[in-house]
Design an enzyme around this catalytic site. Structure first.
Site, PDB file in Angstrom:
ATOM      1  N   ALA A  65       1.653   3.652   7.580  1.00 25.36           N
ATOM      2  CA  ALA A  65       1.924   5.058   7.869  1.00 25.36           C
ATOM      3  C   ALA A  65       0.659   5.800   8.283  1.00 25.36           C
ATOM      4  CB  ALA A  65       2.558   5.721   6.655  1.00 25.36           C
ATOM      5  N   ASN A  74       0.822  -1.199   0.000  1.00 26.03           N
ATOM      6  CA  ASN A  74       0.000   0.000   0.000  1.00 26.03           C
ATOM      7  C   ASN A  74       0.863   1.259   0.000  1.00 26.03           C
ATOM      8  OD1 ASN A  74      -1.805   2.046   0.396  1.00 26.03           O
ATOM      9  ND2 ASN A  74      -2.780   1.195   2.203  1.00 26.03           N
ATOM     10  N   ASP A  75       1.508   1.532   1.139  1.00 28.62           N
ATOM     11  CA  ASP A  75       2.270   2.785   1.270  1.00 28.62           C
ATOM     12  C   ASP A  75       3.335   2.947   0.183  1.00 28.62           C
ATOM     13  OD1 ASP A  75       0.838   3.581   3.457  1.00 28.62           O
ATOM     14  OD2 ASP A  75       2.236   2.728   4.909  1.00 28.62           O
ATOM     15  N   VAL A  76       3.932   1.844  -0.244  1.00 26.49           N
ATOM     16  CA  VAL A  76       5.033   1.948  -1.213  1.00 26.49           C
ATOM     17  C   VAL A  76       4.558   2.306  -2.616  1.00 26.49           C
ATOM     18  CG1 VAL A  76       6.523   0.355   0.059  1.00 26.49           C
ATOM     19  CG2 VAL A  76       5.046  -0.526  -1.754  1.00 26.49           C
TER      20      VAL A  76
END
Lengths: 134, 465
Positions: free
Chosen positions: B435, B394-396
């Site tokens: 995050a 997700n965050d990446v």
């Protein structure tokens, strides 16, 4: 002055000169280097080797890198082996201290062995999985 | 054996370890490297056995039984462990190195004559300083790794645990450790030695508990580094070249990996170590986003889109490891390749819970390693790719890292998945990533969300293909 006394004088001078040189060697510029400095040199140079070697490791193998470093850091087993082999020498240590050292060493030996066998085997397992396109 | 030959053999052992690490520059040479590693270890052990020259039968029995017990346990674990559990295994192994360092330091303190470093009450100050440092770092490695293990194994929550005045308390304990090392090296007091050990055990726990689950790649690398420095400290105490070389290699290895991981998140090492990241949930944005429309898709839709694409890039993340979806994923890719689709994999440096985690899982699923690319090698390809298939990441992939300076992940290098024609996201829910930020990508027109367990979803796609 007869021949014999001249020889004596020369010999005496010789002895004095040797003493002076050896005194010089043991003081100041010609002092013997502490073994610590050799170890420190090895340590610092090994850090540099590590720096260049590790940067060349491909990111795909970072997990095996961790398991291999784990296995090799268990070379601390040499300390464990020496502790287990500690002998009681009368006058140099308490018998109970030797018993403690042997006990600590034995447990360290088990832990390090788990790590050595486990670490190398699991690295082998992982590395065997990496295959090229056929 | 003469002392010179012994010293030379330890040097040979150290060189074998250098070659073991050098081998890891490519998977083919790595297997040979592992053999070098094993040889180095065998040389070190045999050399030590000849110099300890123990004629005592009891010692011999102790040594053989210790190696047999430890070796048996190690072999059992290494054969049984599933690849998805590799992060916790490595953490557990680190803790063993730490504890072994503590025990060896203690043994050296009680029986210095056995190690050839003087007699009790009469050791060199430098030996004591090295011993104090070795035992401190070893103890921190031990408890720190145990905390990391429990978090990775899911025995305790992976979320950061913070409490008031945490950093002040840690700082005071750190200062007291330095003072105790000085006091110990001046007095050789056994009491101070144990006080030092227990304080170091305590700080090991305290510095790892505030660090959250997804920061574990940094933590594991850092503990890897610590285990090396602990070994080096003991190596200095014993004057053993093999230990000093190995400690330096492992120490710098862990430090470099920590650096790579921090860079992968665009965060400083101290920011990670101080912890608490992702704990203050940025729920402000996600509340308002709750009702925003997303395009939902089924396994059939995903199968149809990918079958008709020319090229697909797969982006795996921690979610794939949790769902153990790597084998199903490989089957899916096989089907796609049969349909003439070109497929490659893109790995973000911090994907998963340890460096290289995704690569091992894909290797386990028999994905050839030359189909797997690192971020910088593949990022330019996304714009020429028809479909990106994001599984458990997700965050990446969050473009906010490039566009929104307010975002906690701003500046983090991301995979440019939004440049591809269509993005397929497998997720269990709309929940935000580690995050705590919402991913803008979910709401785009060219994104399709596939809600469900990653493994089941991929299996359904395989059926539809």
């Amino acid at each position: 002055m007869n021949k014999e006394s001249i020889v004596n004088v020369i010999e005496a001078a010789n002895v004095e000169a040797i003493t002076l040189v050896s005194n010089l060697e043991h003081s100041g510029a010609l002092d013997i280097v502490d073994p610590f400095m050799f170890r420190l040199s090895i340590f610092i140079l090994a850090i540099f080797i590590g720096y260049y070697v590790i940067w060349s490791v491909t990111p795909a193998l970072h997990t095996p890198l961790m398991s291999v470093t784990n296995a090799i850091s268990s070379v601390i087993i040499v300390g464990a082996l020496l502790s287990v082999g500690a002998n009681f020498i009368p006058g140099s240590a308490e018998a109970s201290d030797i018993f403690y050292a042997k006990t600590f060493g034995f447990f360290a030996l088990i832990l390090a062995s788990i790590n050595i066998f486990g670490g190398f085997l699991v690295s082998h397992r992982m590395l065997a999985m990496y295959k090229k396109k056929v | 054996m003469s002392a010179n030959i012994v010293a030379f053999l330890y040097l040979v052992s150290g060189v074998c370890f250098i070659l073991a690490l050098r081998g890891l520059s490519n998977p083919e040479s790595a297997r040979l490297g592992n053999i070098f590693g094993i040889s180095g270890m065998a040389i070190a052990v045999l050399t030590t056995l000849t110099i300890s020259a123990t004629t005592n039968i009891l010692d011999g029995i102790l040594i053989i039984s210790g190696i047999t017990i430890g070796g048996g346990v190690g072999i059992y674990i290494a054969r049984k462990i599933p690849m998805t559990a590799m992060p916790q295994l490595v953490a557990a192994f680190h803790s063993l190195v730490g504890l072994a360092a503590v025990l060896v330091a203690a043994a050296a303190l009680y029986a210095p004559a056995a190690m050839g470093i003087g007699s009790p009450g009469n050791m060199h100050t430098s030996s004591l300083v090295e011993m104090g440092l070795g035992v401190t770092i070893g103890a921190i490695t031990f408890t720190g790794s145990i905390v990391a293990f429990t978090k990775l194994q899911g025995l305790v929550s992976g979320s950061p645990l913070t409490f008031p005045k945490q950093h002040l308390i840690n700082l005071l304990i750190g200062i007291s450790l330095v003072l105790m090392i000085i006091a110990f090296s001046l007095t050789e007091s056994h009491f101070i030695f144990w006080a030092l050990t227990f304080t170091a055990l305590l700080i090991g726990v305290l510095i790892i508990i505030p660090i959250g689950g997804a920061d574990m790649p940094v933590v594991i690398s850092m503990l890897n580094s610590y285990s090396g420095w602990a070994a080096a400290g003991i190596g200095f105490t014993l004057g053993n070249t093999a230990l000093i070389i190995t400690g330096a290699l492992v120490g710098s290895s862990g430090a470099i990996l920590s650096y790579i991981m921090c860079k992968g998140m665009n965060r400083s090492f101290f920011n990670v170590i101080l912890g608490g990241f992702g704990s203050d949930s940025n729920s402000i944005s996600s509340d308002t986003d709750e009702n925003r429309p997303v395009k939902r898709g089924s396994a059939e839709d995903a199968a149809f889109i990918m079958k008709n694409a020319g090229s697909v890039i797969i982006v795996p993340g921690y979610g794939m490891a949790v769902a153990q979806a790597q084998h199903a994923l490989r089957e899916m890719v096989d089907e796609l390749k049969k349909a003439g689709v070109s497929v490659s994999y893109a790995i973000h440096p911090v994907a998963g819970r340890m460096p290289g985690h995704m690569n091992v899982l894909l290797a386990e699923a028999q994905v050839p390693y030359d189909e797997v690319y690192e971020l910088e090698d593949i990022n330019s390809q996304f714009s020429q790719t028809d479909v990106t298939f994001v599984i458990g990441a997700n965050d990446v992939t969050n473009p906010a890292a490039k566009t929104d300076p307010q975002s906690p992940i701003y500046g983090m290098p991301i995979l440019d998945v939004e440049r591809s024609g269509t993005v397929l996201f497998i997720k269990r829910s709309m929940a935000s990533g580690y995050a705590g930020v919402q991913n803008e990508l979910f709401f785009r027109d060219n994104t399709m969300m596939l809600f469900g367990d990653a493994k089941k979803m991929v299996e359904n796609i395989v059926k539809s293909l």
